[in-house]
Design a protein around this motif. Structure first.
Motif, PDB file in Angstrom:
ATOM      1  N   ARG A   1      29.345   6.639 -37.752  1.00 53.17           N
ATOM      2  CA  ARG A   1      28.982   6.915 -39.143  1.00 53.17           C
ATOM      3  C   ARG A   1      29.689   8.162 -39.651  1.00 53.17           C
ATOM      4  O   ARG A   1      30.108   8.218 -40.820  1.00 53.17           O
ATOM      5  CB  ARG A   1      27.462   7.060 -39.271  1.00 53.17           C
ATOM      6  CG  ARG A   1      26.707   5.738 -39.118  1.00 53.17           C
ATOM      7  CD  ARG A   1      25.214   5.902 -39.327  1.00 53.17           C
ATOM      8  NE  ARG A   1      24.542   4.616 -39.432  1.00 53.17           N
ATOM      9  CZ  ARG A   1      23.700   4.129 -38.521  1.00 53.17           C
ATOM     10  NH1 ARG A   1      23.403   4.834 -37.433  1.00 53.17           N
ATOM     11  NH2 ARG A   1      23.138   2.940 -38.693  1.00 53.17           N
ATOM     12  N   ASP A   2      29.822   9.169 -38.814  1.00 50.06           N
ATOM     13  CA  ASP A   2      30.548  10.381 -39.217  1.00 50.06           C
ATOM     14  C   ASP A   2      31.995  10.044 -39.560  1.00 50.06           C
ATOM     15  O   ASP A   2      32.553  10.570 -40.535  1.00 50.06           O
ATOM     16  CB  ASP A   2      30.506  11.424 -38.101  1.00 50.06           C
ATOM     17  CG  ASP A   2      29.147  12.088 -37.961  1.00 50.06           C
ATOM     18  OD1 ASP A   2      28.329  11.971 -38.896  1.00 50.06           O
ATOM     19  OD2 ASP A   2      28.903  12.729 -36.917  1.00 50.06           O
ATOM     20  N   ALA A   3      32.609   9.183 -38.749  1.00 48.10           N
ATOM     21  CA  ALA A   3      33.998   8.793 -39.004  1.00 48.10           C
ATOM     22  C   ALA A   3      34.115   8.013 -40.304  1.00 48.10           C
ATOM     23  O   ALA A   3      35.077   8.189 -41.072  1.00 48.10           O
ATOM     24  CB  ALA A   3      34.532   7.967 -37.836  1.00 48.10           C
ATOM     25  N   LEU A   4      33.128   7.157 -40.585  1.00 49.94           N
ATOM     26  CA  LEU A   4      33.141   6.411 -41.844  1.00 49.94           C
ATOM     27  C   LEU A   4      32.945   7.354 -43.030  1.00 49.94           C
ATOM     28  O   LEU A   4      33.586   7.191 -44.081  1.00 49.94           O
ATOM     29  CB  LEU A   4      32.054   5.339 -41.842  1.00 49.94           C
ATOM     30  CG  LEU A   4      32.275   4.160 -40.894  1.00 49.94           C
ATOM     31  CD1 LEU A   4      31.033   3.289 -40.816  1.00 49.94           C
ATOM     32  CD2 LEU A   4      33.492   3.329 -41.334  1.00 49.94           C
ATOM     33  N   ARG A   5      32.067   8.333 -42.873  1.00 49.36           N
ATOM     34  CA  ARG A   5      31.864   9.328 -43.942  1.00 49.36           C
ATOM     35  C   ARG A   5      33.174  10.052 -44.250  1.00 49.36           C
ATOM     36  O   ARG A   5      33.529  10.244 -45.420  1.00 49.36           O
ATOM     37  CB  ARG A   5      30.781  10.315 -43.512  1.00 49.36           C
ATOM     38  CG  ARG A   5      30.722  11.596 -44.328  1.00 49.36           C
ATOM     39  CD  ARG A   5      30.234  11.369 -45.746  1.00 49.36           C
ATOM     40  NE  ARG A   5      28.822  11.017 -45.790  1.00 49.36           N
ATOM     41  CZ  ARG A   5      28.191  10.654 -46.903  1.00 49.36           C
ATOM     42  NH1 ARG A   5      28.875  10.546 -48.045  1.00 49.36           N
ATOM     43  NH2 ARG A   5      26.905  10.360 -46.893  1.00 49.36           N
ATOM     44  N   ALA A   6      33.903  10.447 -43.220  1.00 45.63           N
ATOM     45  CA  ALA A   6      35.176  11.148 -43.429  1.00 45.63           C
ATOM     46  C   ALA A   6      36.212  10.236 -44.079  1.00 45.63           C
ATOM     47  O   ALA A   6      37.038  10.686 -44.885  1.00 45.63           O
ATOM     48  CB  ALA A   6      35.698  11.677 -42.092  1.00 45.63           C
ATOM     49  N   ALA A   7      36.165   8.938 -43.746  1.00 48.30           N
ATOM     50  CA  ALA A   7      37.145   7.988 -44.281  1.00 48.30           C
ATOM     51  C   ALA A   7      36.818   7.554 -45.698  1.00 48.30           C
ATOM     52  O   ALA A   7      37.703   7.051 -46.412  1.00 48.30           O
ATOM     53  CB  ALA A   7      37.225   6.768 -43.372  1.00 48.30           C
ATOM     54  N   LEU A   8      35.552   7.744 -46.120  1.00 51.57           N
ATOM     55  CA  LEU A   8      35.110   7.302 -47.447  1.00 51.57           C
ATOM     56  C   LEU A   8      34.498   8.485 -48.193  1.00 51.57           C
ATOM     57  O   LEU A   8      33.275   8.564 -48.378  1.00 51.57           O
ATOM     58  CB  LEU A   8      34.083   6.167 -47.304  1.00 51.57           C
ATOM     59  CG  LEU A   8      34.563   4.906 -46.577  1.00 51.57           C
ATOM     60  CD1 LEU A   8      33.396   3.991 -46.245  1.00 51.57           C
ATOM     61  CD2 LEU A   8      35.609   4.166 -47.409  1.00 51.57           C
ATOM     62  N   PRO A   9      35.325   9.415 -48.648  1.00 52.82           N
ATOM     63  CA  PRO A   9      34.805  10.648 -49.262  1.00 52.82           C
ATOM     64  C   PRO A   9      34.033  10.421 -50.563  1.00 52.82           C
ATOM     65  O   PRO A   9      33.255  11.283 -50.972  1.00 52.82           O
ATOM     66  CB  PRO A   9      36.068  11.480 -49.501  1.00 52.82           C
ATOM     67  CG  PRO A   9      37.186  10.472 -49.558  1.00 52.82           C
ATOM     68  CD  PRO A   9      36.796   9.396 -48.602  1.00 52.82           C
ATOM     69  N   ASN A  10      34.232   9.279 -51.227  1.00 54.55           N
ATOM     70  CA  ASN A  10      33.525   9.009 -52.487  1.00 54.55           C
ATOM     71  C   ASN A  10      32.206   8.273 -52.287  1.00 54.55           C
ATOM     72  O   ASN A  10      31.533   7.917 -53.265  1.00 54.55           O
ATOM     73  CB  ASN A  10      34.429   8.189 -53.421  1.00 54.55           C
ATOM     74  CG  ASN A  10      35.673   8.957 -53.837  1.00 54.55           C
ATOM     75  OD1 ASN A  10      35.617  10.172 -54.043  1.00 54.55           O
ATOM     76  ND2 ASN A  10      36.799   8.268 -53.946  1.00 54.55           N
ATOM     77  N   ALA A  11      31.822   8.045 -51.044  1.00 48.67           N
ATOM     78  CA  ALA A  11      30.572   7.324 -50.759  1.00 48.67           C
ATOM     79  C   ALA A  11      29.372   8.157 -51.203  1.00 48.67           C
ATOM     80  O   ALA A  11      29.439   9.394 -51.244  1.00 48.67           O
ATOM     81  CB  ALA A  11      30.475   7.039 -49.264  1.00 48.67           C
ATOM     82  N   PRO A  12      28.267   7.517 -51.556  1.00 48.38           N
ATOM     83  CA  PRO A  12      27.073   8.259 -51.981  1.00 48.38           C
ATOM     84  C   PRO A  12      26.603   9.230 -50.902  1.00 48.38           C
ATOM     85  O   PRO A  12      26.580   8.890 -49.711  1.00 48.38           O
ATOM     86  CB  PRO A  12      26.035   7.155 -52.217  1.00 48.38           C
ATOM     87  CG  PRO A  12      26.835   5.915 -52.450  1.00 48.38           C
ATOM     88  CD  PRO A  12      28.065   6.059 -51.617  1.00 48.38           C
ATOM     89  N   ALA A  13      26.239  10.425 -51.314  1.00 44.85           N
ATOM     90  CA  ALA A  13      25.735  11.407 -50.364  1.00 44.85           C
ATOM     91  C   ALA A  13      24.431  10.931 -49.734  1.00 44.85           C
ATOM     92  O   ALA A  13      24.197  11.105 -48.542  1.00 44.85           O
ATOM     93  CB  ALA A  13      25.534  12.755 -51.059  1.00 44.85           C
ATOM     94  N   ALA A  14      23.559  10.327 -50.552  1.00 41.02           N
ATOM     95  CA  ALA A  14      22.294   9.782 -50.056  1.00 41.02           C
ATOM     96  C   ALA A  14      22.526   8.341 -49.635  1.00 41.02           C
ATOM     97  O   ALA A  14      22.737   7.461 -50.474  1.00 41.02           O
ATOM     98  CB  ALA A  14      21.211   9.875 -51.126  1.00 41.02           C
TER      99      ALA A  14
END
Length: 360
Positions: free
Chosen positions: A261-274
């Motif tokens: 999930r951390d890797a996906l967060r880094a790869a998708l910077p525009n994803a919702p914070a919540a």
């Protein structure tokens, strides 16, 4: 001439019969003898049980996990993977124990007239309509202006795990007095999945052009190809106050979900914070949703809660230790709200985990 020919034919038949008998005996012997892989698997499970961290056994005991489930988990969890991985295993177990206790603390509130617990902001009446004549439930499919873009791990279709989950859920829910399609909604086994991350969801829509969606898909594919296929084991089943019956899994091998999930967060910077999935460790699969109190409970909230708790307890006994390897990830675009759960319109683009030998 007829006599010798008959003798030759009879001898040939006897030879064929002897050969067939030998083949049958050989196959029976092979079936009865444990395979080298089976022996190796049993030895590996025994090694893991012997080396599992005692603190994990204490956690499982403290959370009232049935002993058979503790044994199954200790035979699945890879104790050789180090303290870092085992700490995440423990974090999942603590989370699952808290989720299990929530039903006792809050009760089954999904049917409260004043508006009880909700799933992703939606209650039962938001998601289902009931035929006035037959009483059958029909999913309300709500088209979204911005498609939900989610990364999920699908349970392999027609897998032994999916078959066991479906069969057990149907049997236990029916034994509790619920009727599939009337009082309960059973998840389509072809749609069993683990939600991992959202690039956009209906509570926080993130519009994207076709080119931007393509870029998201490429970024997700890079993350997936750089990760290992996860092998997961059912730890327990819980019923939530919102009426969902959920299988909770722990990691038996492969990439750690929180790191993924951390890797996906880094790869998708525009994803919702919540995120919809707020806990980074959780691995869960929805099995069913209870739509109404069980027949006979009437308006007794305590009876409805007890019935839900009994369903979860019996499914835990039946399903703990079920193991599955998740070889691919989907980038899903859900055109309808909760499309995977309700059978709505969606598109799925698969990518195989390539690290650590892929999904094989």
């Amino acid at each position: 001439m007829a006599g010798p020919r008959r003798s030759r034919l009879a001898a040939r038949r006897r030879t064929i019969a002897r050969c067939c008998a030998c083949v049958v005996l050989a196959l029976a012997a092979l079936a009865a003898r444990p395979t080298a892989r089976g022996v190796g698997d049993a030895r590996e499970r025994a090694r893991r049980r012997a080396s599992v961290d005692p603190s994990l056994l204490e956690e499982w005991s403290r959370s009232r996990l049935p002993p058979k489930c503790s044994r199954a988990l200790s035979g699945s969890v890879d104790a050789a993977s180090g303290s870092w991985a085992l700490s995440h295993v423990a974090s999942r177990s603590k989370l699952y124990a808290a989720m299990d206790a929530e039903l006792t603390e809050r009760g089954l509130t999904a049917f409260d007239d004043a508006g009880g617990a909700r799933t992703q902001g939606s209650g039962v009446d938001d998601l289902f309509a009931f035929d006035r004549v037959t009483g059958l439930a029909r999913a309300k499919l709500t088209r979204l202006d911005v498609a939900v873009r989610a990364i999920v791990l699908p349970l392999p279709r027609r897998s032994r795990a999916a078959f066991r989950m479906r069969r057990a859920t149907r049997a236990v829910v029916a034994a509790a007095g619920y009727h599939d399609g009337r009082d309960a909604w059973l998840q389509d086994p072809d749609a069993y999945h683990f939600s991992m991350f959202h690039a956009s969801h209906h509570l926080a829509p993130t519009p994207a052009s076709a080119a931007e969606v393509e870029a998201e898909m490429r970024a997700v594919a890079r993350v997936v190809r750089g990760a290992c296929a996860m092998t997961a084991t059912i730890e327990r089943v819980v019923a939530t106050p919102s009426g969902s019956v959920v299988a909770l899994w722990n990691l038996a091998g492969g990439s750690e979900p929180s790191a993924f999930r951390d890797a996906l967060r880094a790869a998708l910077p525009n994803a919702p914070a919540a995120q919809i999935v707020s806990d980074e460790h959780i691995m869960h699969t929805t099995l069913a949703r209870l739509l109404r109190p069980p027949p006979g409970a009437g308006g007794d909230a305590a009876a409805a809660t007890a019935a839900a708790a009994a369903i979860a307890r019996q499914l835990t006994e039946r399903l703990c230790g079920v193991e599955v390897t998740l070889p691919i990830a989907w980038f899903v675009q859900e055109r309808d709200k909760l499309a995977l759960a309700l059978g709505g319109a969606h598109d799925a683009t698969p990518t195989t985990f390539d690290a650590c030998g892929g999904g094989g």
